[in-house]
Design a protein around this motif. Sequence first.
Motif, PDB file in Angstrom:
ATOM      1  N   TYR A  55      26.831  37.624  33.397  1.00 52.92           N
ATOM      2  CA  TYR A  55      26.293  38.671  34.265  1.00 52.92           C
ATOM      3  C   TYR A  55      24.943  38.310  34.876  1.00 52.92           C
ATOM      4  CZ  TYR A  55      24.440  42.988  36.077  1.00 52.92           C
ATOM      5  OH  TYR A  55      23.879  43.921  36.912  1.00 52.92           O
ATOM      6  N   ASP A  56      24.012  37.817  34.094  1.00 51.77           N
ATOM      7  CA  ASP A  56      22.686  37.500  34.635  1.00 51.77           C
ATOM      8  C   ASP A  56      22.773  36.477  35.760  1.00 51.77           C
ATOM      9  OD1 ASP A  56      21.445  39.302  32.945  1.00 51.77           O
ATOM     10  OD2 ASP A  56      20.975  37.778  31.428  1.00 51.77           O
ATOM     11  N   GLU A  57      23.590  35.449  35.561  1.00 48.23           N
ATOM     12  CA  GLU A  57      23.759  34.431  36.611  1.00 48.23           C
ATOM     13  C   GLU A  57      24.505  35.011  37.806  1.00 48.23           C
ATOM     14  OE1 GLU A  57      23.548  30.811  38.694  1.00 48.23           O
ATOM     15  OE2 GLU A  57      22.342  31.677  37.087  1.00 48.23           O
ATOM     16  N   PHE A  58      25.499  35.851  37.538  1.00 51.93           N
ATOM     17  CA  PHE A  58      26.210  36.527  38.625  1.00 51.93           C
ATOM     18  C   PHE A  58      25.234  37.343  39.466  1.00 51.93           C
ATOM     19  CE2 PHE A  58      27.851  40.693  39.938  1.00 51.93           C
ATOM     20  CZ  PHE A  58      28.720  40.303  40.942  1.00 51.93           C
ATOM     21  N   ALA A  59      24.389  38.137  38.799  1.00 47.70           N
ATOM     22  CA  ALA A  59      23.440  38.994  39.516  1.00 47.70           C
ATOM     23  C   ALA A  59      22.491  38.140  40.359  1.00 47.70           C
ATOM     24  CB  ALA A  59      22.663  39.857  38.533  1.00 47.70           C
ATOM     25  N   ARG A  60      22.031  37.018  39.814  1.00 51.24           N
ATOM     26  CA  ARG A  60      21.128  36.140  40.562  1.00 51.24           C
ATOM     27  C   ARG A  60      21.830  35.583  41.806  1.00 51.24           C
ATOM     28  NH1 ARG A  60      20.141  31.220  41.729  1.00 51.24           N
ATOM     29  NH2 ARG A  60      21.831  30.336  40.508  1.00 51.24           N
ATOM     30  N   ARG A  61      23.045  35.077  41.624  1.00 54.66           N
ATOM     31  CA  ARG A  61      23.799  34.519  42.758  1.00 54.66           C
ATOM     32  C   ARG A  61      24.138  35.603  43.786  1.00 54.66           C
ATOM     33  NH1 ARG A  61      28.269  30.307  40.244  1.00 54.66           N
ATOM     34  NH2 ARG A  61      26.824  29.095  38.974  1.00 54.66           N
ATOM     35  N   TYR A  62      24.494  36.771  43.297  1.00 52.56           N
ATOM     36  CA  TYR A  62      24.856  37.862  44.207  1.00 52.56           C
ATOM     37  C   TYR A  62      23.655  38.300  45.038  1.00 52.56           C
ATOM     38  CZ  TYR A  62      26.628  42.388  45.787  1.00 52.56           C
ATOM     39  OH  TYR A  62      27.006  43.459  46.547  1.00 52.56           O
ATOM     40  N   ARG A  63      22.480  38.404  44.419  1.00 55.47           N
ATOM     41  CA  ARG A  63      21.274  38.743  45.189  1.00 55.47           C
ATOM     42  C   ARG A  63      21.047  37.705  46.284  1.00 55.47           C
ATOM     43  NH1 ARG A  63      19.510  40.335  39.975  1.00 55.47           N
ATOM     44  NH2 ARG A  63      18.520  38.321  39.650  1.00 55.47           N
ATOM     45  N   GLY A  64      21.339  36.443  45.997  1.00 61.91           N
ATOM     46  CA  GLY A  64      21.242  35.407  47.028  1.00 61.91           C
ATOM     47  C   GLY A  64      22.242  35.633  48.155  1.00 61.91           C
TER      48      GLY A  64
ATOM     49  N   ARG B 210      35.285  44.723  47.428  1.00 60.21           N
ATOM     50  CA  ARG B 210      35.952  44.068  48.548  1.00 60.21           C
ATOM     51  C   ARG B 210      37.428  44.448  48.594  1.00 60.21           C
ATOM     52  NH1 ARG B 210      34.461  40.845  51.901  1.00 60.21           N
ATOM     53  NH2 ARG B 210      32.674  40.114  50.735  1.00 60.21           N
ATOM     54  N   LEU B 211      38.044  44.599  47.411  1.00 60.85           N
ATOM     55  CA  LEU B 211      39.464  44.912  47.322  1.00 60.85           C
ATOM     56  C   LEU B 211      39.659  46.400  47.043  1.00 60.85           C
ATOM     57  CD1 LEU B 211      40.543  41.899  45.079  1.00 60.85           C
ATOM     58  CD2 LEU B 211      40.637  42.059  47.578  1.00 60.85           C
ATOM     59  N   TRP B 212      40.719  46.962  47.621  1.00 59.95           N
ATOM     60  CA  TRP B 212      41.013  48.369  47.372  1.00 59.95           C
ATOM     61  C   TRP B 212      41.468  48.530  45.925  1.00 59.95           C
ATOM     62  CZ3 TRP B 212      39.715  52.539  49.859  1.00 59.95           C
ATOM     63  CH2 TRP B 212      40.261  53.756  49.431  1.00 59.95           C
ATOM     64  N   PRO B 213      41.030  49.587  45.241  1.00 56.50           N
ATOM     65  CA  PRO B 213      41.388  49.799  43.830  1.00 56.50           C
ATOM     66  C   PRO B 213      42.892  49.967  43.626  1.00 56.50           C
ATOM     67  CG  PRO B 213      39.600  51.262  44.504  1.00 56.50           C
ATOM     68  CD  PRO B 213      40.112  50.611  45.740  1.00 56.50           C
ATOM     69  N   ARG B 214      43.399  49.310  42.600  1.00 55.22           N
ATOM     70  CA  ARG B 214      44.829  49.388  42.289  1.00 55.22           C
ATOM     71  C   ARG B 214      45.235  50.795  41.897  1.00 55.22           C
ATOM     72  NH1 ARG B 214      45.722  44.110  38.506  1.00 55.22           N
ATOM     73  NH2 ARG B 214      45.131  42.598  40.102  1.00 55.22           N
ATOM     74  N   GLY B 215      46.410  51.181  42.399  1.00 50.18           N
ATOM     75  CA  GLY B 215      46.999  52.444  41.989  1.00 50.18           C
ATOM     76  C   GLY B 215      46.312  53.693  42.509  1.00 50.18           C
ATOM     77  N   LEU B 216      45.405  53.536  43.448  1.00 52.96           N
ATOM     78  CA  LEU B 216      44.670  54.688  43.980  1.00 52.96           C
ATOM     79  C   LEU B 216      44.965  54.824  45.466  1.00 52.96           C
ATOM     80  CD1 LEU B 216      42.534  56.848  43.197  1.00 52.96           C
ATOM     81  CD2 LEU B 216      40.802  55.245  43.993  1.00 52.96           C
ATOM     82  N   SER B 217      45.536  55.956  45.836  1.00 51.60           N
ATOM     83  CA  SER B 217      45.816  56.173  47.254  1.00 51.60           C
ATOM     84  C   SER B 217      44.519  56.510  47.976  1.00 51.60           C
ATOM     85  CB  SER B 217      46.819  57.312  47.436  1.00 51.60           C
ATOM     86  OG  SER B 217      46.218  58.546  47.089  1.00 51.60           O
TER      87      SER B 217
ATOM     88  N   GLU C 111      34.728  33.859  45.993  1.00 50.05           N
ATOM     89  CA  GLU C 111      34.422  32.751  45.087  1.00 50.05           C
ATOM     90  C   GLU C 111      33.528  33.208  43.932  1.00 50.05           C
ATOM     91  OE1 GLU C 111      33.887  32.657  48.439  1.00 50.05           O
ATOM     92  OE2 GLU C 111      35.595  31.399  49.009  1.00 50.05           O
ATOM     93  N   LEU C 112      32.482  33.973  44.248  1.00 53.68           N
ATOM     94  CA  LEU C 112      31.576  34.449  43.211  1.00 53.68           C
ATOM     95  C   LEU C 112      32.284  35.445  42.298  1.00 53.68           C
ATOM     96  CD1 LEU C 112      28.813  34.523  41.897  1.00 53.68           C
ATOM     97  CD2 LEU C 112      28.116  36.227  43.596  1.00 53.68           C
ATOM     98  N   ARG C 113      33.051  36.336  42.875  1.00 51.42           N
ATOM     99  CA  ARG C 113      33.777  37.332  42.083  1.00 51.42           C
ATOM    100  C   ARG C 113      34.742  36.657  41.113  1.00 51.42           C
ATOM    101  NH1 ARG C 113      38.574  39.321  43.033  1.00 51.42           N
ATOM    102  NH2 ARG C 113      38.592  38.599  45.172  1.00 51.42           N
ATOM    103  N   GLU C 114      35.468  35.661  41.591  1.00 56.08           N
ATOM    104  CA  GLU C 114      36.427  34.970  40.727  1.00 56.08           C
ATOM    105  C   GLU C 114      35.713  34.146  39.657  1.00 56.08           C
ATOM    106  OE1 GLU C 114      39.009  32.889  43.427  1.00 56.08           O
ATOM    107  OE2 GLU C 114      40.151  34.700  43.876  1.00 56.08           O
ATOM    108  N   TRP C 115      34.595  33.508  40.004  1.00 55.35           N
ATOM    109  CA  TRP C 115      33.831  32.741  39.014  1.00 55.35           C
ATOM    110  C   TRP C 115      33.340  33.676  37.901  1.00 55.35           C
ATOM    111  CZ3 TRP C 115      28.739  33.616  37.657  1.00 55.35           C
ATOM    112  CH2 TRP C 115      28.202  32.715  36.722  1.00 55.35           C
TER     113      TRP C 115
END
Length: 116
Positions: A61-70, A24-31, A49-53
């Motif tokens: 990671y496993d919970e992140f992947a589950r929430r992200y698929r949702g 979602r965010l542009w990579p730091r230090g990369l033109s 919200e999910l990224r920050e959590w």
Amino acid sequence: MAVRVLRVYDPLEDDGGQRVLVDRLWPRGLSRSKARIDEWCKDVAPSTELREWYGHDPTRYDEFARRYRGELEDPIRAAAFSHLSELAGNGTLTLLTATKDFAISQAAVLAGLLEG
């Protein structure tokens, strides 16, 4: 269908096919000129919200992947994922992320879904 995941900072490879940034965010230090990407598909990225959590904590990671698929069922993210699927069907697709450990990133989740 070949889907690969790499860091956007990694050297360009000749056989990388379509190179798509999925953060979602542009990579730091990369033109933008040095990024050497074909597309920036930020609509497929996880919510702030999910990224920050998650915070790239390997124990989450496993919970992140589950929430992200949702989250990928959201119409905007679903359309972006469908676009990635079309690109993958046309040859090699390289999903790019700025994450240091891309094996536990949203790009890894996407690659698993696209290959699955």
